[in-house]
Design an enzyme around this catalytic site. Structure first.
Site, PDB file in Angstrom:
ATOM      1  N   TRP A 116       0.684  -1.060  -0.044  1.00  0.00           N
ATOM      2  CA  TRP A 116       0.146   0.239  -0.054  1.00  0.00           C
ATOM      3  C   TRP A 116       0.807   1.295   0.292  1.00  0.00           C
ATOM      4  O   TRP A 116       0.914   2.546  -0.615  1.00  0.00           O
ATOM      5  CB  TRP A 116      -0.774   0.055   1.209  1.00  0.00           C
ATOM      6  CG  TRP A 116      -2.099  -0.735   1.193  1.00  0.00           C
ATOM      7  CD1 TRP A 116      -2.202  -1.966   1.746  1.00  0.00           C
ATOM      8  CD2 TRP A 116      -2.964  -1.385  -0.035  1.00  0.00           C
ATOM      9  NE1 TRP A 116      -2.742  -3.139   1.460  1.00  0.00           N
ATOM     10  CE2 TRP A 116      -3.555  -2.454   0.171  1.00  0.00           C
ATOM     11  CE3 TRP A 116      -3.109  -0.613  -1.298  1.00  0.00           C
ATOM     12  CZ2 TRP A 116      -4.052  -3.246   0.026  1.00  0.00           C
ATOM     13  CZ3 TRP A 116      -4.250  -1.596  -1.713  1.00  0.00           C
ATOM     14  CH2 TRP A 116      -4.769  -2.630  -1.465  1.00  0.00           C
TER      15      TRP A 116
ATOM     16  N   LYS B  91     -11.673  -1.994   7.224  1.00  0.00           N
ATOM     17  CA  LYS B  91     -10.682  -2.323   8.068  1.00  0.00           C
ATOM     18  C   LYS B  91     -11.329  -2.827   9.120  1.00  0.00           C
ATOM     19  O   LYS B  91     -10.612  -3.281   9.926  1.00  0.00           O
ATOM     20  CB  LYS B  91      -9.407  -1.581   7.569  1.00  0.00           C
ATOM     21  CG  LYS B  91      -8.456  -2.086   6.052  1.00  0.00           C
ATOM     22  CD  LYS B  91      -8.181  -3.255   6.168  1.00  0.00           C
ATOM     23  CE  LYS B  91      -8.002  -4.102   4.085  1.00  0.00           C
ATOM     24  NZ  LYS B  91      -7.213  -2.677   3.327  1.00  0.00           N
TER      25      LYS B  91
ATOM     26  N   ASP C 195      -1.251   7.113   6.603  1.00  0.00           N
ATOM     27  CA  ASP C 195      -2.553   5.671   6.286  1.00  0.00           C
ATOM     28  C   ASP C 195      -2.637   5.079   7.005  1.00  0.00           C
ATOM     29  O   ASP C 195      -1.904   4.288   7.473  1.00  0.00           O
ATOM     30  CB  ASP C 195      -1.624   5.161   4.165  1.00  0.00           C
ATOM     31  CG  ASP C 195      -2.747   4.003   4.189  1.00  0.00           C
ATOM     32  OD1 ASP C 195      -4.002   3.748   5.052  1.00  0.00           O
ATOM     33  OD2 ASP C 195      -2.426   3.721   3.542  1.00  0.00           O
TER      34      ASP C 195
HETATM   35  C1  LIG Z   1      -6.935  -1.875   2.366  1.00  0.00           C
HETATM   36  C2  LIG Z   1      -5.441  -0.940   1.902  1.00  0.00           C
HETATM   37  C3  LIG Z   1      -5.465   0.142   1.150  1.00  0.00           C
HETATM   38  C4  LIG Z   1      -6.669   0.193  -0.143  1.00  0.00           C
HETATM   39  O1  LIG Z   1      -8.107   0.667   0.422  1.00  0.00           O
HETATM   40  P1  LIG Z   1      -9.124   0.719  -0.449  1.00  0.00           P
HETATM   41  O2  LIG Z   1      -9.923   1.399  -0.013  1.00  0.00           O
HETATM   42  O3  LIG Z   1      -9.370  -0.785  -1.046  1.00  0.00           O
HETATM   43  O4  LIG Z   1      -8.787   2.099  -1.380  1.00  0.00           O
HETATM   44  C5  LIG Z   1      -4.636   1.027   1.922  1.00  0.00           C
HETATM   45  N1  LIG Z   1      -3.484   1.066   2.342  1.00  0.00           N
HETATM   46  C6  LIG Z   1      -4.098   0.369   3.416  1.00  0.00           C
HETATM   47  C7  LIG Z   1      -3.025   0.207   4.617  1.00  0.00           C
HETATM   48  C8  LIG Z   1      -4.689  -0.725   3.766  1.00  0.00           C
HETATM   49  O5  LIG Z   1      -4.953  -1.815   4.191  1.00  0.00           O
END
Ligand SMILES: *Cc1c(COP(=O)(O)O)cnc(C)c1O
Length: 358
Positions: free
Chosen positions: A102, A193, A169
Site C-alpha cells: 500500500w 478495515k 495511511d
Molecule cells: C486496504 C488498504 C488500502 C486500500 O484501501 P481501498 O479502500 O481499497 O482503496 C490502503 N492502505 C492500506 C494500509 C490498506 O490496508
C-alpha cells in the site's frame, strides 16, 4: 452460525452494528422510511453526518485542535493521489517511507505530481520489517507513512519527529490503539478495515496545511471544498457512513480507544505466544514490528497445509488464508473480533500440534 471472521477487509464489525444497520434499512429512526431511500440533506441524515464527524475527532482526541473529519468516496487508494494533489507544491517534493504494497501504491501515485523521495524501504526483504534509520528532508512538502501494513503484518510502533507535515495511511489500524494523533497533520483510512463497510473513506486533516501548493485542484479532489461543504459536496456514501457511526458509537460505549487497545493487546499476545511456542508454526514479520491487527504466519512444513486448513474450517474459522505475496496465513484481529475467536484459533493450532505428534 456466526463464523470466527479473520478477513483482512472488508472485515468483521460488531454484531450489534449489523443488527442496528439491518433495522435502519427497514425503518430508519421510526420514520417509516429506509435509510436507503432518504435524502442526504434530510434532517435525520445531516444529524448522522454531524455526529460521525464529531465522534471521529472526539475518539482521536483531536477536538478543537484545528482538525476536520471528512467522509469521502474512493477508498484509501484515492487518497494516494488526493494527498499529493492537495499538499505537494508545484515543482515541490514529498518524502515517503516504503513499508509495503500500500505504501508503494501511494508512492506510485505521488510520482504523477512531482519529485517523490523514498527515505527508506524494506522491499528487498519482502517488507518483513519497518525501516528505522532514515532522515526526512526538511525541505520536502510532507512526509507520508503507513501505520500498519495489512499484507505483511508489520506495524509502526513509533513515528519519526519532523517539522514538515506528517501524513499517515491508517486504513488497517485506526481506532485500534492509543497514539498522540496530534503528531499527524493528515490521517486517512478506508472504512472497511476497522470502522465500517466498504464505500466510505475517512480523512482527518489539519485545516491549516491546506491551500499552499499553488495548484488548481478540481472540486471533487479538493479537501478544502469538502470541508466547506461539510462533507456533503456531492451525495455522500450514506449507508457506509451510518454503519461507521454505529461502530464509532459502539467503540465509545466500550470506553474508547484505550479500552479496545487493551483487548487488542490481549488478542495479539494470545496468538503470537502460540505462534512462537508451537513448533509447527513460524511468524513472518520481525518480532519488534509485529502488527497487532494482522498476524502473518506459516506452517513450518507446508505439506501439512490440507490437514491444518480442514481443521480451522471445521472449527468455524473464515478468512485465514494469507495474501498471495506472503503465503501461509494471516489472522486479522480488528477491533470487532472477539478474544474468544482468537482462543478458538489457538485451540486449533494446539490440536494440530497434537495430531502431528501422535
Ligand atoms: C486496504 C488498504 C488500502 C486500500 O484501501 P481501498 O479502500 O481499497 O482503496 C490502503 N492502505 C492500506 C494500509 C490498506 O490496508
Amino acid at each position: 452460525m456466526k463464523k470466527h471472521n479473520y478477513s483482512a477487509g472488508p472485515c468483521i464489525l460488531p454484531q450489534e452494528v449489523f443488527e442496528k444497520s439491518a433495522q435502519a434499512i427497514l425503518d430508519f429512526n421510526q420514520s417509516g422510511l429506509s435509510i436507503l431511500e432518504i435524502s442526504h440533506r434530510s434532517k435525520d441524515f445531516v444529524a448522522v453526518m454531524e455526529e460521525a464527524r464529531a465522534l471521529v475527532l472526539e475518539l482521536l482526541g483531536l477536538e478543537g485542535k484545528g482538525y476536520q473529519a471528512l467522509f469521502l468516496h474512493g477508498g484509501a487508494s484515492l487518497e494516494f493521489l488526493m494527498v499529493p494533489y492537495n499538499l505537494m507544491k508545484v515543482n515541490g517534493k514529498a518524502a515517503y517511507l516504503d513499508t509495503g504494497t500500500w505504501a508503494s501504491g501511494a508512492i506510485k501515485e505521488a510520482k504523477h505530481f512531482g519529485e517523490t523521495l523514498v527515505v527508506a524501504s524494506s522491499k528487498s526483504e519482502n517488507y518483513n520489517h519497518i525501516p528505522k534509520e532514515y532522515t526526512i528532508p526538511s525541505d520536502a512538502d510532507y512526509f507520508h507513512c503507513t501505520s500498519n501494513n495489512t499484507i505483511f503484518g508489520t506495524q509502526m510502533k513509533s513515528f519519526p519527529t519532523t517539522k514538515i507535515p506528517m501524513i499517515c495511511d491508517m486504513s488497517s489500524d485506526i481506532f485500534s490503539r492509543v497514539l498522540d494523533f496530534t503528531q499527524f497533520d493528515l490521517i486517512y483510512a478506508g472504512a472497511q478495515k476497522n470502522m465500517g463497510p466498504a464505500g466510505a473513506t475517512l480523512v482527518v486533516v489539519k485545516e491549516d496545511i491546506l491551500g499552499k501548493t499553488g495548484r488548481d485542484i478540481p472540486n471533487m479532489l479538493n479537501y478544502q471544498q469538502h470541508i466547506d461543504k461539510e462533507s456533503m459536496y456531492n451525495t455522500p456514501p450514506v449507508f457506509p457512513i451510518y454503519v461507521s457511526l454505529l461502530t464509532l458509537q459502539w467503540l465509545k460505549n466500550l470506553g474508547g480507544i484505550a479500552a479496545i487497545e487493551k483487548i487488542n493487546n490481549q488478542k495479539a499476545t494470545l496468538l503470537y505466544s502460540e505462534i512462537d511456542r508451537n513448533p509447527y508454526f513460524k511468524g513472518t514479520a520481525a518480532v519488534e514490528d509485529r502488527s497487532n491487527m494482522n498476524a502473518t504466519f506459516l506452517l513450518v512444513d507446508e505439506t501439512h497445509k490440507d490437514v491444518f486448513d480442514a481443521m480451522w474450517k471445521e472449527a468455524g474459522i473464515s478468512g485465514l488464508n494469507g495474501h498471495r505475496s506472503v503465503g501461509g496465513y494471516r489472522a486479522s484481529m480488528y477491533n470487532a473480533l472477539p478474544l474468544e475467536s482468537v482462543q478458538v484459533l489457538v485451540d486449533v493450532m494446539q490440536a494440530f500440534e497434537q495430531k502431528m505428534n501422535s
